[in-house]
Enzyme design. Structure first.
Site, PDB file in Angstrom:
ATOM      1  N   ASP A 130       0.870  -1.167   0.000  1.00 55.47           N
ATOM      2  CA  ASP A 130       0.000   0.000   0.000  1.00 55.47           C
ATOM      3  C   ASP A 130       0.911   1.222   0.000  1.00 55.47           C
ATOM      4  OD1 ASP A 130      -2.268   1.642   0.281  1.00 55.47           O
ATOM      5  OD2 ASP A 130      -2.069   1.631   2.457  1.00 55.47           O
TER       6      ASP A 130
ATOM      7  N   ASP B   2      -0.169   4.963   1.146  1.00 51.79           N
ATOM      8  CA  ASP B   2      -0.395   5.907   2.235  1.00 51.79           C
ATOM      9  C   ASP B   2      -0.270   5.231   3.590  1.00 51.79           C
ATOM     10  OD1 ASP B   2      -0.990   8.165   0.549  1.00 51.79           O
ATOM     11  OD2 ASP B   2      -2.858   7.147   0.049  1.00 51.79           O
TER      12      ASP B   2
END
Length: 639
Positions: free
Chosen positions: A163, A165
């Site tokens: 991922d 963020d």
């Protein structure tokens, strides 16, 4: 000699970094020999016997020294240098100055995730020290270790995904969350009609923690254990008494699930600002009844806060500010690129799946992985794509992880951001002119960039034959970890930035925790004696003198019990506040694992403080959990 049942862990030689002033020759002269200004000292070196609790803090601390490379790596000379940051003081007023975490009582997330181990090359350029570096296979600082819940052999992993963020990009809460908070307040006032005095409020980014639950109906903020018993509760910023907690959450015939729609889970760092604002609004509305039509409806207030947060994301308020100055809002981690290179050199595919769209993704990833100029600036280009096989933006997780998801997959033209139709990832003939940049990418067989789609598309793009061949690294227990583990069977690693400080405190407070254990045992022993005396007094045939002696003995025992209870409560409160003045230890609630810790144990195969900790381990490492213990084993196996 140790008992054959005892569990002996390897000793941990921890690297202790001496704070250095800016005037140190090592910081001002690139030609200075690094060994002249820093040294390694053993902070602790002892044999520990640690039972495995449901969340495991026991793992082999180093990789085998007799490693060899299948492909050549650039040599790097390891060298550790860091500067400790002071805690930031906050104000005292919950509405205008914000609640304060005392100095030394639990570090903020920003203090935790901004320290990285660097190595210094002979030319003075700072480069990270990774496992593949000469001398890189060393014992690992306890705050940088990867902890294991379920066995994971990296040799079985063919693709590692990330991922973006709060995983690859670790945001600074003192700037990013404050930006989100200010933007949300402005939306509440100017778009949703809340009183303008909200604009005078400020945000204490250290106050809220992950794992809390918001009671939308009652305006309460809860921390509970793994059995969903409420242990700590606040109404706004007012601590609730034991009687209030029992009245609200204990006197029911059917146990509450504490899930949506009546409750909101604070399970991501993005949610801390909105939780703090919700608590401020609860206090404000309670203290100003009738001032606003929303004052009696906590549910409506929470919906308005969520709507304001969504407005900030939709109109680009947050991302535009981050894009202008990424260094102000994102921690720089120069171990990310060496980690990605090492994974790819080991023969594995790497991919990125993020909910952010391409325009924002490329700015953030360029900051994290782009080339650095001599003055510390960032060269703007798309070189970061060389470290990935597939990038999927706008993925709409967690829906992305459902196999029956029928979302269309579009290819992104990196130069313009234009979306092109695909047939399940295969380029389709386009009507009109085709971008030369896209043709070049396809011809060279480098990273392919997409938007939308589903996990089925990703499996096809990477030629994944079994979901257990994928390791996915994320920060969101539900959006990243639960769905990918429970629905797909992917192997998972959770990034918990708060963990680094937590495990360091666990070591520092080991004597206090031993004291708590002894006080609890003493209290139990005294209470057993009191119960036996009370039972004996009911017996017939005891003369008056014996009864008098027993009553005197009981008075003494009750005094000792009260004294032991008070000492235990004071020691427990001291330990609680060392981790966090309000919410205590992230992974514990009293003597039980917290609900957050329970989720980590259930759905994360591995967990660690930052994603680049992967660079400190062999890409072929076999991660093994510690042995599990049940309560009946603690009295048998020496601790």
């Amino acid at each position: 000699m140790s008992s054959p049942l005892s569990i002996l862990l390897p000793s941990c030689n921890r690297t202790f970094v001496v704070p250095v002033s800016d005037s140190c020759p090592l910081l001002t002269n690139s030609n200075t020999n690094p060994n002249s200004c820093c040294f390694q000292a053993c902070l602790f070196n002892s044999i520990m016997r640690i039972p495995k609790s449901p969340v495991h803090f026991c793992l082999s601390l180093f990789s085998p020294p007799d490693f060899h490379f299948s492909r050549p790596f650039l040599p790097r000379i390891p060298f550790h240098l860091a500067k400790r940051h002071a805690f930031h003081a906050a104000g005292s007023n919950p509405l205008h100055d914000s609640y304060t975490m005392d100095k030394g009582l639990g570090a903020g997330i920003g203090d935790i995730i901004s320290h990285f181990q660097n190595s210094s090359c002979s030319d003075g350029v700072q480069e990270p020290c990774i496992w593949a570096s000469p001398g890189g296979a060393r014992k690992i600082d306890i705050g940088k270790q990867i902890f294991c819940n379920r066995s994971l052999n990296m040799k079985n992993i063919v693709a590692v995904g990330f991922d973006m963020d709060y995983t690859l990009a670790q945001y600074k809460p003192e700037t990013f969350e404050s930006l989100a908070y200010d933007g949300t307040v402005r939306k509440l006032v100017y778009d949703l009609g809340y009183p303008e005095e909200l604009l005078e409020w400020s945000f204490d980014w250290k106050y809220m923690v992950r794992g809390l639950v918001l009671d939308k109906k009652r305006g309460n903020i809860l921390k509970m254990d793994r059995h969903k018993y409420v242990k700590v509760a606040y109404h706004g910023f007012r601590e609730m008494s034991k009687e209030e907690k029992v009245e609200a959450y204990g006197n029911t015939l059917i146990r509450d699930a504490f899930d949506e729609p009546d409750y909101a889970l604070i399970d991501t760092l993005f949610s801390l600002a909105e939780a703090y604002l919700f608590a401020q609004l609860v206090d404000f509305m309670d203290n100003n009844p009738g001032k606003d039509s929303k004052s009696t409806d906590y549910v409506r207030m929470y919906k308005d806060v969520r709507a304001a947060v969504d407005l900030c994301h939709r109109d680009g308020t947050l991302k535009q500010m981050v894009a202008k100055d990424p260094k102000t809002y994102i921690n720089e981690d120069r171990s990310i690129v060496p980690m990605l290179k090492m994974l790819r050199e080991s023969g594995r595919s790497t991919f990125l799946v993020t909910n952010s769209l391409w325009d924002y993704t490329t700015i953030v990833m360029n900051f994290l992985c782009g080339s650095h100029t001599l003055d510390g600036g960032i060269t703007c280009n798309s070189d970061w794509l060389l470290y990935f096989d597939v990038v999927i933006t706008g993925s709409a997780k967690p829906g992305f992880f459902h196999e029956d998801n029928r979302a269309n997959l579009f290819q992104v033209e990196p130069e313009s951001g234009m979306l092109l139709n695909t047939d399940n990832g295969t380029p389709m003939p386009q009507v009109g002119d085709i971008s030369p940049g896209l043709l070049l990418k396809e011809k060279n067989g480098t990273c392919r960039i997409f938007q939308g789609g589903s996990v089925g598309h990703l499996h096809k793009l990477l030629s994944i034959e079994s979901s257990s061949q994928v390791l996915y690294v994320g920060d969101h227990i539900y959006g990243d970890i639960l769905r990918s583990k429970k629905v797909l069977g992917w192997r998972t690693m959770l990034v918990v930035p708060e963990l680094e400080r937590e495990v360091e405190l666990l070591w520092e407070l080991r004597d206090l925790r031993k004291k708590l254990h002894l006080l609890r045992n003493e209290r139990d022993l005294i209470e057993d004696q009191i119960h036996h005396l009370k039972w004996s007094l009911k017996s017939e045939g005891i003369d008056v003198d014996e009864q008098r002696k027993m009553c005197t003995r009981m008075d003494d025992l009750e005094y000792q019990r009260d004294k032991a209870r008070l000492s235990h409560q004071e020691a427990q409160r001291e330990c609680h506040q060392k981790f966090h003045k309000v919410w205590g230890q992230l992974m514990k609630t009293g003597y039980q694992n917290s609900r957050f810790a329970h989720q980590v144990e259930r759905f994360a195969c591995l967990y660690t403080s930052q994603v680049s900790n992967l660079s400190l381990y062999s890409p072929d490492k076999y991660y093994r959990p510690s042995e599990g213990f049940m309560p009946h084993e603690f009295e048998i196996i020496p601790l």
